[in-house]
Design a protein around this motif. Structure first.
Motif, PDB file in Angstrom:
ATOM      1  N   MET A 212       0.837  -1.178   0.000  1.00  0.00           N
ATOM      2  CA  MET A 212       0.000   0.000   0.000  1.00  0.00           C
ATOM      3  C   MET A 212       0.883   1.244   0.000  1.00  0.00           C
ATOM      4  O   MET A 212       2.007   1.228   0.467  1.00  0.00           O
ATOM      5  CB  MET A 212      -0.927   0.030   1.215  1.00  0.00           C
ATOM      6  N   LEU A 213       0.315   2.293  -0.516  1.00  0.00           N
ATOM      7  CA  LEU A 213       0.971   3.594  -0.543  1.00  0.00           C
ATOM      8  C   LEU A 213       1.324   4.017   0.876  1.00  0.00           C
ATOM      9  O   LEU A 213       0.543   3.840   1.797  1.00  0.00           O
ATOM     10  CB  LEU A 213       0.015   4.601  -1.186  1.00  0.00           C
ATOM     11  N   ASN A 214       2.488   4.565   1.056  1.00  0.00           N
ATOM     12  CA  ASN A 214       2.933   4.993   2.377  1.00  0.00           C
ATOM     13  C   ASN A 214       2.388   6.389   2.663  1.00  0.00           C
ATOM     14  O   ASN A 214       3.105   7.370   2.554  1.00  0.00           O
ATOM     15  CB  ASN A 214       4.461   4.958   2.453  1.00  0.00           C
ATOM     16  N   LEU A 215       1.122   6.446   3.029  1.00  0.00           N
ATOM     17  CA  LEU A 215       0.468   7.709   3.345  1.00  0.00           C
ATOM     18  C   LEU A 215       0.586   7.990   4.834  1.00  0.00           C
ATOM     19  O   LEU A 215       0.485   7.064   5.640  1.00  0.00           O
ATOM     20  CB  LEU A 215      -1.028   7.633   3.028  1.00  0.00           C
ATOM     21  N   PRO A 216       0.765   9.245   5.212  1.00  0.00           N
ATOM     22  CA  PRO A 216       0.662   9.576   6.635  1.00  0.00           C
ATOM     23  C   PRO A 216      -0.741   9.185   7.119  1.00  0.00           C
ATOM     24  O   PRO A 216      -1.725   9.332   6.389  1.00  0.00           O
ATOM     25  CB  PRO A 216       0.863  11.095   6.671  1.00  0.00           C
ATOM     26  N   GLN A 217      -0.827   8.652   8.317  1.00  0.00           N
ATOM     27  CA  GLN A 217      -2.110   8.148   8.834  1.00  0.00           C
ATOM     28  C   GLN A 217      -3.197   9.216   8.781  1.00  0.00           C
ATOM     29  O   GLN A 217      -4.338   8.920   8.451  1.00  0.00           O
ATOM     30  CB  GLN A 217      -1.929   7.638  10.274  1.00  0.00           C
ATOM     31  N   ARG A 218      -2.837  10.430   9.075  1.00  0.00           N
ATOM     32  CA  ARG A 218      -3.815  11.530   9.065  1.00  0.00           C
ATOM     33  C   ARG A 218      -4.390  11.731   7.655  1.00  0.00           C
ATOM     34  O   ARG A 218      -5.598  11.887   7.479  1.00  0.00           O
ATOM     35  CB  ARG A 218      -3.127  12.795   9.553  1.00  0.00           C
ATOM     36  N   THR A 219      -3.526  11.714   6.655  1.00  0.00           N
ATOM     37  CA  THR A 219      -3.951  11.872   5.262  1.00  0.00           C
ATOM     38  C   THR A 219      -4.793  10.677   4.831  1.00  0.00           C
ATOM     39  O   THR A 219      -5.839  10.829   4.205  1.00  0.00           O
ATOM     40  CB  THR A 219      -2.723  12.014   4.342  1.00  0.00           C
ATOM     41  N   PHE A 220      -4.339   9.490   5.182  1.00  0.00           N
ATOM     42  CA  PHE A 220      -5.068   8.265   4.864  1.00  0.00           C
ATOM     43  C   PHE A 220      -6.484   8.316   5.446  1.00  0.00           C
ATOM     44  O   PHE A 220      -7.469   8.024   4.748  1.00  0.00           O
ATOM     45  CB  PHE A 220      -4.300   7.057   5.408  1.00  0.00           C
ATOM     46  N   ASN A 221      -6.591   8.692   6.710  1.00  0.00           N
ATOM     47  CA  ASN A 221      -7.908   8.770   7.360  1.00  0.00           C
ATOM     48  C   ASN A 221      -8.795   9.824   6.703  1.00  0.00           C
ATOM     49  O   ASN A 221     -10.001   9.617   6.546  1.00  0.00           O
ATOM     50  CB  ASN A 221      -7.756   9.059   8.850  1.00  0.00           C
ATOM     51  N   ARG A 222      -8.210  10.941   6.316  1.00  0.00           N
ATOM     52  CA  ARG A 222      -8.977  12.006   5.664  1.00  0.00           C
ATOM     53  C   ARG A 222      -9.518  11.523   4.316  1.00  0.00           C
ATOM     54  O   ARG A 222     -10.680  11.758   3.981  1.00  0.00           O
ATOM     55  CB  ARG A 222      -8.105  13.258   5.493  1.00  0.00           C
ATOM     56  N   ILE A 223      -8.695  10.820   3.546  1.00  0.00           N
ATOM     57  CA  ILE A 223      -9.128  10.292   2.251  1.00  0.00           C
ATOM     58  C   ILE A 223     -10.222   9.243   2.441  1.00  0.00           C
ATOM     59  O   ILE A 223     -11.235   9.252   1.743  1.00  0.00           O
ATOM     60  CB  ILE A 223      -7.928   9.712   1.467  1.00  0.00           C
ATOM     61  N   LYS A 224     -10.039   8.364   3.406  1.00  0.00           N
ATOM     62  CA  LYS A 224     -11.034   7.325   3.668  1.00  0.00           C
ATOM     63  C   LYS A 224     -12.373   7.941   4.092  1.00  0.00           C
ATOM     64  O   LYS A 224     -13.430   7.529   3.607  1.00  0.00           O
ATOM     65  CB  LYS A 224     -10.526   6.366   4.747  1.00  0.00           C
ATOM     66  N   ARG A 225     -12.332   8.937   4.966  1.00  0.00           N
ATOM     67  CA  ARG A 225     -13.575   9.618   5.388  1.00  0.00           C
ATOM     68  C   ARG A 225     -14.253  10.295   4.204  1.00  0.00           C
ATOM     69  O   ARG A 225     -15.478  10.252   4.072  1.00  0.00           O
ATOM     70  CB  ARG A 225     -13.277  10.643   6.488  1.00  0.00           C
ATOM     71  N   ALA A 226     -13.459  10.903   3.325  1.00  0.00           N
ATOM     72  CA  ALA A 226     -14.019  11.566   2.139  1.00  0.00           C
ATOM     73  C   ALA A 226     -14.710  10.550   1.233  1.00  0.00           C
ATOM     74  O   ALA A 226     -15.799  10.802   0.705  1.00  0.00           O
ATOM     75  CB  ALA A 226     -12.931  12.319   1.381  1.00  0.00           C
ATOM     76  N   LEU A 227     -14.095   9.384   1.053  1.00  0.00           N
ATOM     77  CA  LEU A 227     -14.695   8.344   0.215  1.00  0.00           C
ATOM     78  C   LEU A 227     -15.988   7.815   0.839  1.00  0.00           C
ATOM     79  O   LEU A 227     -16.988   7.619   0.141  1.00  0.00           O
ATOM     80  CB  LEU A 227     -13.703   7.196   0.001  1.00  0.00           C
ATOM     81  N   LEU A 228     -15.987   7.597   2.145  1.00  0.00           N
ATOM     82  CA  LEU A 228     -17.193   7.116   2.818  1.00  0.00           C
ATOM     83  C   LEU A 228     -18.317   8.147   2.757  1.00  0.00           C
ATOM     84  O   LEU A 228     -19.482   7.810   2.526  1.00  0.00           O
ATOM     85  CB  LEU A 228     -16.877   6.745   4.270  1.00  0.00           C
ATOM     86  N   ARG A 229     -17.963   9.423   2.924  1.00  0.00           N
ATOM     87  CA  ARG A 229     -18.959  10.499   2.831  1.00  0.00           C
ATOM     88  C   ARG A 229     -19.513  10.575   1.407  1.00  0.00           C
ATOM     89  O   ARG A 229     -20.728  10.682   1.204  1.00  0.00           O
ATOM     90  CB  ARG A 229     -18.330  11.830   3.246  1.00  0.00           C
TER      91      ARG A 229
END
Length: 118
Positions: A1-18
């Motif tokens: 998986m892409l080495n994303l900072p956890q904060r960025t990863f969580n923000r992207i995941k929340r955006a996709l779920l929203r």
């Protein structure tokens, strides 16, 4: 998986779920508002009623089709997050740029491959 900072990863995941929730809600609304699916419209002999119904139904179908495509891409991105393959270019296998994923969380191609497809 892409080495994303956890904060960025969580923000992207929340955006996709929203995005998924919003699209599903919009699809339900479009289906409900499609005059062809409505029992509330009384039959009318007024000129133009049938063409109006056909036009509105065609618009609803086109909008539903577009939203279903976006929803499918969103669900695919969420599945990739779960499987650990999110952020990999489907063409070359390299990591998709973090900035690109932040702007387009459903991106499946890195910038270089995306430019080649144009």
């Amino acid at each position: 998986m892409l080495n994303l900072p956890q904060r960025t990863f969580n923000r992207i995941k929340r955006a996709l779920l929203r995005q998924q929730r919003e699209i599903e809600k919009e699809l339900t609304s479009i289906k409900k508002d499609d005059p062809v699916n409505s029992d509330s419209l009384a039959e009318s002999s007024e000129p133009g009623t049938e063409s109006w119904l056909a036009d509105m139904h065609t618009r609803a179908l086109a909008l539903r089709h577009n939203l279903e495509q976006i929803l499918n891409r969103t669900k695919q991105s969420l599945a990739k997050i779960r499987s650990g393959s999110y952020g990999k270019c489907e063409n070359c296998g390299k990591n998709i740029e973090i900035e690109r994923l932040e702007i387009i969380p459903t991106a499946t191609l890195c910038l270089s491959c995306s430019r080649k497809k144009i």
